[in-house]
Design an enzyme around this catalytic site. Structure first.
Site, PDB file in Angstrom:
ATOM      1  N   LYS A   1       3.338 -25.221 -17.962  1.00  0.00           N
ATOM      2  CA  LYS A   1       2.782 -23.864 -18.022  1.00  0.00           C
ATOM      3  C   LYS A   1       3.851 -22.792 -17.784  1.00  0.00           C
ATOM      4  O   LYS A   1       4.948 -23.090 -17.307  1.00  0.00           O
ATOM      5  CB  LYS A   1       1.638 -23.758 -17.003  1.00  0.00           C
TER       6      LYS A   1
ATOM      7  N   TYR B   1      -8.798 -22.781 -24.210  1.00  0.00           N
ATOM      8  CA  TYR B   1      -9.585 -22.904 -22.978  1.00  0.00           C
ATOM      9  C   TYR B   1     -11.040 -22.445 -23.168  1.00  0.00           C
ATOM     10  O   TYR B   1     -11.702 -22.071 -22.199  1.00  0.00           O
ATOM     11  CB  TYR B   1      -8.922 -22.118 -21.850  1.00  0.00           C
TER      12      TYR B   1
ATOM     13  N   ASN C   1      -0.344 -23.467 -11.787  1.00  0.00           N
ATOM     14  CA  ASN C   1      -0.268 -24.844 -11.290  1.00  0.00           C
ATOM     15  C   ASN C   1       0.592 -25.772 -12.163  1.00  0.00           C
ATOM     16  O   ASN C   1       0.380 -26.979 -12.190  1.00  0.00           O
ATOM     17  CB  ASN C   1      -1.667 -25.411 -11.020  1.00  0.00           C
TER      18      ASN C   1
ATOM     19  N   HIS D   1      -0.609 -28.801 -17.391  1.00  0.00           N
ATOM     20  CA  HIS D   1      -1.956 -29.144 -17.863  1.00  0.00           C
ATOM     21  C   HIS D   1      -1.957 -30.623 -18.232  1.00  0.00           C
ATOM     22  O   HIS D   1      -0.943 -31.144 -18.698  1.00  0.00           O
ATOM     23  CB  HIS D   1      -2.290 -28.322 -19.113  1.00  0.00           C
TER      24      HIS D   1
ATOM     25  N   GLU E   1      -6.643 -31.533 -28.376  1.00  0.00           N
ATOM     26  CA  GLU E   1      -5.562 -30.665 -27.894  1.00  0.00           C
ATOM     27  C   GLU E   1      -4.239 -30.984 -28.598  1.00  0.00           C
ATOM     28  O   GLU E   1      -3.476 -30.067 -28.933  1.00  0.00           O
ATOM     29  CB  GLU E   1      -5.436 -30.811 -26.370  1.00  0.00           C
TER      30      GLU E   1
HETATM   31  P1  ATP Z   1      -5.803 -28.184 -16.659  1.00  0.00           P
HETATM   32  O1  ATP Z   1      -6.971 -28.168 -17.609  1.00  0.00           O
HETATM   33  O2  ATP Z   1      -4.921 -26.976 -16.760  1.00  0.00           O
HETATM   34  O3  ATP Z   1      -5.042 -29.477 -16.705  1.00  0.00           O
HETATM   35  P2  ATP Z   1      -7.560 -28.929 -14.544  1.00  0.00           P
HETATM   36  O4  ATP Z   1      -8.193 -29.838 -15.543  1.00  0.00           O
HETATM   37  O5  ATP Z   1      -7.041 -29.536 -13.280  1.00  0.00           O
HETATM   38  O6  ATP Z   1      -6.367 -28.115 -15.170  1.00  0.00           O
HETATM   39  P3  ATP Z   1      -9.713 -27.134 -15.082  1.00  0.00           P
HETATM   40  O7  ATP Z   1     -10.954 -27.158 -14.290  1.00  0.00           O
HETATM   41  O8  ATP Z   1      -9.697 -27.688 -16.458  1.00  0.00           O
HETATM   42  O9  ATP Z   1      -8.558 -27.774 -14.182  1.00  0.00           O
HETATM   43  O10 ATP Z   1      -9.231 -25.609 -15.133  1.00  0.00           O
HETATM   44  C1  ATP Z   1      -8.274 -25.192 -16.092  1.00  0.00           C
HETATM   45  C2  ATP Z   1      -7.268 -24.280 -15.440  1.00  0.00           C
HETATM   46  O11 ATP Z   1      -7.926 -23.097 -15.043  1.00  0.00           O
HETATM   47  C3  ATP Z   1      -6.658 -24.833 -14.155  1.00  0.00           C
HETATM   48  O12 ATP Z   1      -5.513 -25.614 -14.373  1.00  0.00           O
HETATM   49  C4  ATP Z   1      -6.295 -23.569 -13.416  1.00  0.00           C
HETATM   50  O13 ATP Z   1      -5.017 -23.090 -13.827  1.00  0.00           O
HETATM   51  C5  ATP Z   1      -7.368 -22.605 -13.843  1.00  0.00           C
HETATM   52  N1  ATP Z   1      -8.407 -22.538 -12.826  1.00  0.00           N
HETATM   53  C6  ATP Z   1      -9.363 -23.434 -12.573  1.00  0.00           C
HETATM   54  N2  ATP Z   1     -10.162 -23.048 -11.556  1.00  0.00           N
HETATM   55  C7  ATP Z   1      -9.658 -21.857 -11.159  1.00  0.00           C
HETATM   56  C8  ATP Z   1     -10.018 -20.928 -10.151  1.00  0.00           C
HETATM   57  N3  ATP Z   1     -11.069 -21.140  -9.344  1.00  0.00           N
HETATM   58  N4  ATP Z   1      -9.277 -19.804 -10.029  1.00  0.00           N
HETATM   59  C9  ATP Z   1      -8.217 -19.568 -10.831  1.00  0.00           C
HETATM   60  N5  ATP Z   1      -7.823 -20.410 -11.823  1.00  0.00           N
HETATM   61  C10 ATP Z   1      -8.527 -21.531 -11.970  1.00  0.00           C
HETATM   62 MG    MG Z   2      -8.784 -29.230 -17.470  1.00  0.00          MG
END
Ligand code: ATP
Ligand code: MG
Length: 139
Positions: free
Chosen positions: A11, A51, A114, A117, A128
């Site tokens: 990211k 997303y 974070n 992804h 994806e």
């Molecule tokens: P990713 O899809 O990026 O691998 P993930 O599967 O662990 O992450 P998801 O629930 O798919 O998490 O959320 C997608 C992304 O949205 C997260 O990686 C994070 O960057 C962001 N995100 C999720 N929850 C929050 C939140 N409560 N506040 C801010 N950003 C969030």
């Molecule tokens: Mg995810």
């Protein structure tokens, strides 16, 4: 049967901090092979599309803005049981909960920023990967 492929992005926060090399090193050390890879930047529209499943969530606007804020590394990775093993390697979404030895423990700074992804299912890994790469870009 679990599939052999997953999709990842390094990211904008991690690219900005020059952590591409360190993160790829952890992916390779864990046994993932690079099938496809590119440095690119998502427009806000493309990040919103990627997303779209989160479009009703309160953090969607912030997520789209952040993911289009700078370049990312997109990649398709190969390994047995790829999706599940890669989710283990990246660690919890919130780095405060990420286990020692995970990519997010080492490189993530917050829930939003974070570092990486990882696809959450074989079906999404395929969707994806197709979002970023053509058949000519897979090795
Ligand atoms: P990713 O899809 O990026 O691998 P993930 O599967 O662990 O992450 P998801 O629930 O798919 O998490 O959320 C997608 C992304 O949205 C997260 O990686 C994070 O960057 C962001 N995100 C999720 N929850 C929050 C939140 N409560 N506040 C801010 N950003 C969030
Ligand atoms: Mg995810």
């Amino acid at each position: 049967m679990a599939g052999k492929y997953t999709f990842t992005m390094i990211k904008p926060d991690a690219v900005e901090k020059n952590n591409i090399g360190g993160i790829l090193e952890m992916m390779n050390a864990a046994g993932f092979r690079v099938v496809s890879m590119k440095l690119t930047q998502l427009s806000a529209a493309k990040a919103g599309e990627f997303y779209a499943v989160h479009s009703e969530r309160p953090f969607y606007g912030e997520l789209v803005e952040f993911m289009s804020s700078g370049p990312i590394v997109a990649a398709i990775l190969e390994k047995e049981n790829a999706v599940e093993d890669f989710r283990k390697l990246i660690g919890a979404t919130n780095p405060a909960n990420a286990e020692e030895g995970t990519i997010r423990k080492k490189y993530a700074e917050s829930m939003g920023k974070n570092a990486v992804h990882g696809s959450d299912s074989d079906e999404n890994a395929m969707i994806e990967g197709n979002f970023f790469f053509s058949g000519l870009e897979r090795f």
